[in-house]
Design an enzyme around this catalytic site. Structure first.
Site, short mmCIF file in Angstrom:
data_model
loop_
_atom_site.label_atom_id
_atom_site.label_comp_id
_atom_site.label_asym_id
_atom_site.label_seq_id
_atom_site.Cartn_x
_atom_site.Cartn_y
_atom_site.Cartn_z
N LYS A 7 42.73 46.00 39.17
CA LYS A 7 43.47 47.12 38.60
C LYS A 7 42.63 47.97 37.65
O LYS A 7 42.66 49.20 37.70
CB LYS A 7 44.72 46.62 37.88
CG LYS A 7 45.51 47.69 37.15
CD LYS A 7 46.23 48.64 38.10
CE LYS A 7 47.48 48.01 38.63
NZ LYS A 7 48.32 48.97 39.41
N HIS A 34 33.46 26.38 32.93
CA HIS A 34 33.85 27.60 33.67
C HIS A 34 33.36 28.85 32.93
O HIS A 34 33.98 29.27 31.95
CB HIS A 34 35.37 27.65 33.84
CG HIS A 34 35.89 26.68 34.85
ND1 HIS A 34 36.07 27.00 36.18
CD2 HIS A 34 36.24 25.36 34.73
CE1 HIS A 34 36.52 25.95 36.83
NE2 HIS A 34 36.63 24.94 35.96
N GLY A 85 37.69 23.99 41.93
CA GLY A 85 38.78 23.72 42.85
C GLY A 85 39.58 22.52 42.41
O GLY A 85 39.13 21.74 41.57
N GLU A 87 33.54 31.89 33.93
CA GLU A 87 34.32 33.08 34.28
C GLU A 87 35.49 33.33 33.34
O GLU A 87 36.00 34.45 33.28
CB GLU A 87 34.83 32.98 35.72
CG GLU A 87 35.89 31.93 35.98
CD GLU A 87 35.33 30.56 36.33
OE1 GLU A 87 36.05 29.79 36.99
OE2 GLU A 87 34.19 30.25 35.93
N SER A 113 54.12 55.95 45.48
CA SER A 113 55.22 55.55 44.61
C SER A 113 55.12 56.20 43.24
O SER A 113 56.04 56.08 42.43
CB SER A 113 55.21 54.04 44.44
OG SER A 113 54.04 53.63 43.75
N GLY A 114 53.99 56.88 42.98
CA GLY A 114 53.76 57.44 41.66
C GLY A 114 52.95 56.53 40.78
O GLY A 114 52.49 56.92 39.70
N GLY A 115 52.76 55.28 41.22
CA GLY A 115 51.94 54.34 40.48
C GLY A 115 50.46 54.64 40.62
O GLY A 115 50.05 55.46 41.46
N VAL A 116 49.66 53.97 39.83
CA VAL A 116 48.21 54.20 39.83
C VAL A 116 47.62 53.93 41.21
O VAL A 116 46.85 54.74 41.74
CB VAL A 116 47.52 53.31 38.78
CG1 VAL A 116 46.01 53.52 38.81
CG2 VAL A 116 48.06 53.59 37.40
N ASP A 117 47.97 52.82 41.81
CA ASP A 117 47.33 52.38 43.05
C ASP A 117 47.56 53.36 44.21
O ASP A 117 46.62 53.78 44.88
CB ASP A 117 47.82 50.99 43.44
CG ASP A 117 47.78 50.01 42.29
OD1 ASP A 117 46.93 50.21 41.40
OD2 ASP A 117 48.58 49.08 42.26
N SER A 118 48.83 53.70 44.43
CA SER A 118 49.13 54.59 45.56
C SER A 118 48.65 56.01 45.30
O SER A 118 48.22 56.71 46.22
CB SER A 118 50.63 54.58 45.87
OG SER A 118 51.37 55.04 44.77
N THR A 119 48.68 56.44 44.04
CA THR A 119 48.21 57.78 43.70
C THR A 119 46.71 57.89 43.95
O THR A 119 46.23 58.87 44.56
CB THR A 119 48.52 58.12 42.23
OG1 THR A 119 49.93 58.04 42.03
CG2 THR A 119 48.05 59.51 41.88
N CYS A 152 31.83 23.50 38.20
CA CYS A 152 32.84 22.45 38.17
C CYS A 152 32.85 21.68 39.50
O CYS A 152 31.93 20.94 39.78
CB CYS A 152 34.21 23.03 37.83
SG CYS A 152 35.42 21.81 37.30
N TYR A 153 33.87 21.86 40.34
CA TYR A 153 33.89 21.18 41.64
C TYR A 153 32.64 21.51 42.45
O TYR A 153 32.09 20.65 43.13
CB TYR A 153 35.14 21.57 42.42
CG TYR A 153 35.20 20.96 43.81
CD1 TYR A 153 35.72 19.69 44.00
CD2 TYR A 153 34.71 21.65 44.92
CE1 TYR A 153 35.76 19.11 45.27
CE2 TYR A 153 34.74 21.09 46.18
CZ TYR A 153 35.27 19.82 46.35
OH TYR A 153 35.30 19.25 47.61
#
Length: 504
Positions: free
Chosen positions: A360, A163, A53, A165, A217-223, A78-79
């Site tokens: 994603k 870190h 943080g 990650e 919308s035709g995008g990956v997420d909405s499809t 870290c923090y």
């Protein structure tokens, strides 16, 4: 949810990467704001990770939780490590900044950093540990830091100054795995297949075959969202609203794609409505919120044609949520996303966001398991506000036409030169500045197009992509020669952070 790792967020911009890395190990992880830390007991939590943080433990309003009350294995990063040390009787000193790579030396048989001997780790801190609490021992050092990794194995409390990650830490995922599955004993039983089965079961139980409007919308997420809801046996009503901010020929491509997936789509051309409401608006946050509200107005209108619609589904992802509304009060708002920050308080529907816990790349994997063709899954992200946030400043029909054509040329060259499927995003941005140029014997005073091409795994961090000179030269030449109103092309070589992927 059982067998999970709870990440307590103290405001780090890489907290989400922690969650992603732990999921890659096969253990489900969630992020909890520090001021709601007791939520860890709502689940079968196996261990707690304290994030980094921006604060100092000596700041007046620095975030904190009572370490001794947790009662589970704890790893402070870290923090988070500094908080452990200060609360349990150690000492932190300020003004000892360190940013960048360091070599980690393992000085004992610690299980935590096993396999990370003499490896590169990434430091990013302004304070450091000067003395460790009673019962702790040092298990890792660097050239500059005496206490790079510490532990009290009897209480299962651990701390690391670096870190794990970030990709710059050479064996960071191994360190996390040592803690998560080794020390904490969490079972690596989380997978996309399990997510699908559990999510479908939950949707069936919650929605009970009711009608659900789905913004596609035709995008990956909405499809993927629409297909997942279909698998859950809901009465899916996919709605594709053309906001007039789409790329060249986008509406035809999208409708054809969704038809192949067996979705009966309601198509609404609302270009005039959106562009009227966005007239003379230049502030990017206002653009996003206007677009979000307009979408809801139109969905409400569509819903009025059907009886019994209670739910609106969206393809919101985890990065959308994180960037739109900070996880903890010490996190910073990056920007509002049209399907998160742009929604009104009184929505009129119950919101369904089945993908909001996923990144994603996880959604792409999920789509493959649902049987969606690879050409759809690999489609590059396209923002909900569309070209509105790729035209800096005021939107006009002229500027939209210019950007559409430039973007079309870039897409053609990306596919022709084989980098479309290899990068995260490639797109054009229209800058609101004009410069003098010469075409033939004539003076020009035209706009500038900026090309943005980045590589990423989850959208939380990104780096610009190197392209051969010949490819860049070809893209620039085509855009200038084939797009009226452009006489200059530049290439964006900034990373995220400090920049975002989109310009607005």
């Amino acid at each position: 949810m059982s067998n999970l790792i709870a990440i307590i967020d103290f405001g780090s911009q890489t907290t989400q990467l922690l969650a992603r890395r732990i999921r890659e190990i096969g253990v489900y992880s969630i992020i909890i704001p520090f001021d709601s830390w007791r939520d860890i007991y709502k689940y079968e939590t196996k261990a707690v990770v304290l994030s980094g943080g921006p604060s100092s433990v000596y700041d007046k309003d620095s975030p904190s939780i009572p370490i001794n009350e947790i009662g589970l294995p704890v790893l402070g990063i870290c923090y988070g490590m500094q908080l452990i040390v200060r609360q349990l009787g150690g000492k932190i000193v300020s003004g000892k900044e360190e940013y960048g790579p360091a070599k980690l030396n393992r000085i004992s048989g610690s299980q935590l950093i096993k396999g990370a001997d003499n490896s590169t780790v990434w430091m990013s801190h302004k304070d450091r540990v000067a003395a460790i609490p009673e019962g702790f021992k040092t298990v890792g050092t660097t050239e500059n830091i005496e206490y790079a990794a510490i532990e009290d194995s009897s209480r299962k409390i651990y701390g690391i100054q670096f870190h794990p990650e970030v990709t710059h830490t050479e064996h960071g995922k191994n360190v996390l795995k040592n803690f998560v599955t080794g020390i904490a004993g969490a079972a690596a039983d989380w997978s996309i297949e399990r997510f699908i089965s559990e999510k479908i079961a939950t949707l069936k139980k919650t929605l009970k075959k009711k009608k659900v409007l789905v913004a596609v919308s035709g995008g990956v997420d909405s499809t993927v969202t629409a297909v997942l809801l279909k698998k859950a046996e809901t009465d899916v009503i996919p709605v594709f609203i053309n906001n007039g901010l789409l790329r060249y020929n986008e509406e035809k491509v999208v409708l054809n794609q969704l038809k192949k997936l067996g979705l009966k789509v309601i198509y609404e051309d609302a270009s005039d409505i959106f562009l009227t409401r966005l007239n003379n608006v230049t502030d990017p946050e206002k653009k996003r919120k206007i677009i979000g509200r307009t979408f809801i107005d139109l969905f409400t209108d569509v819903a009025g044609r059907y009886s019994g619609i209670e739910y609106l589904a969206q393809g919101t992802l985890y990065p959308d949520v994180i960037e739109s509304c900070a996880v903890g009060k010490n996190s910073s708002l990056i920007k509002s996303h049209h399907n998160v920050g742009g929604l009104p308080e009184k929505l009129g529907f119950k919101l369904v966001e089945p993908l909001r816990e996923l990144f994603k790349d996880e959604v792409r994997i999920l789509g493959g398991h649902l049987g969606i063709a690879e050409e759809y899954i690999k489609r590059q992200p396209f923002p909900g506000p569309g070209l509105a946030i790729r035209i800096i400043g005021e939107l006009t029909p002229e500027r939209l036409k210019i950007l559409r054509n430039a973007d079309k040329i870039l897409m053609e060259e990306a596919k022709k030169n084989g980098f479309y499927d290899e990068v995260w995003q490639s797109f054009a941005v229209l800058l609101p500045l004009r410069s003098v140029g010469v075409m033939g014997d004539h003076r020009t005073y035209d706009y500038t197009i900026c090309i943005r091409i980045v590589e990423s795994t989850d959208g939380m961090t990104a780096d610009w992509v190197y392209l051969p000179e010949a490819v860049l030269r070809r893209i620039s030449s085509r855009i200038i020669n084939e797009t009226e109103g452009i006489n200059r092309v530049v290439y964006d070589i900034s990373t995220k952070p400090p920049s975002t992927i989109e310009w607005e």
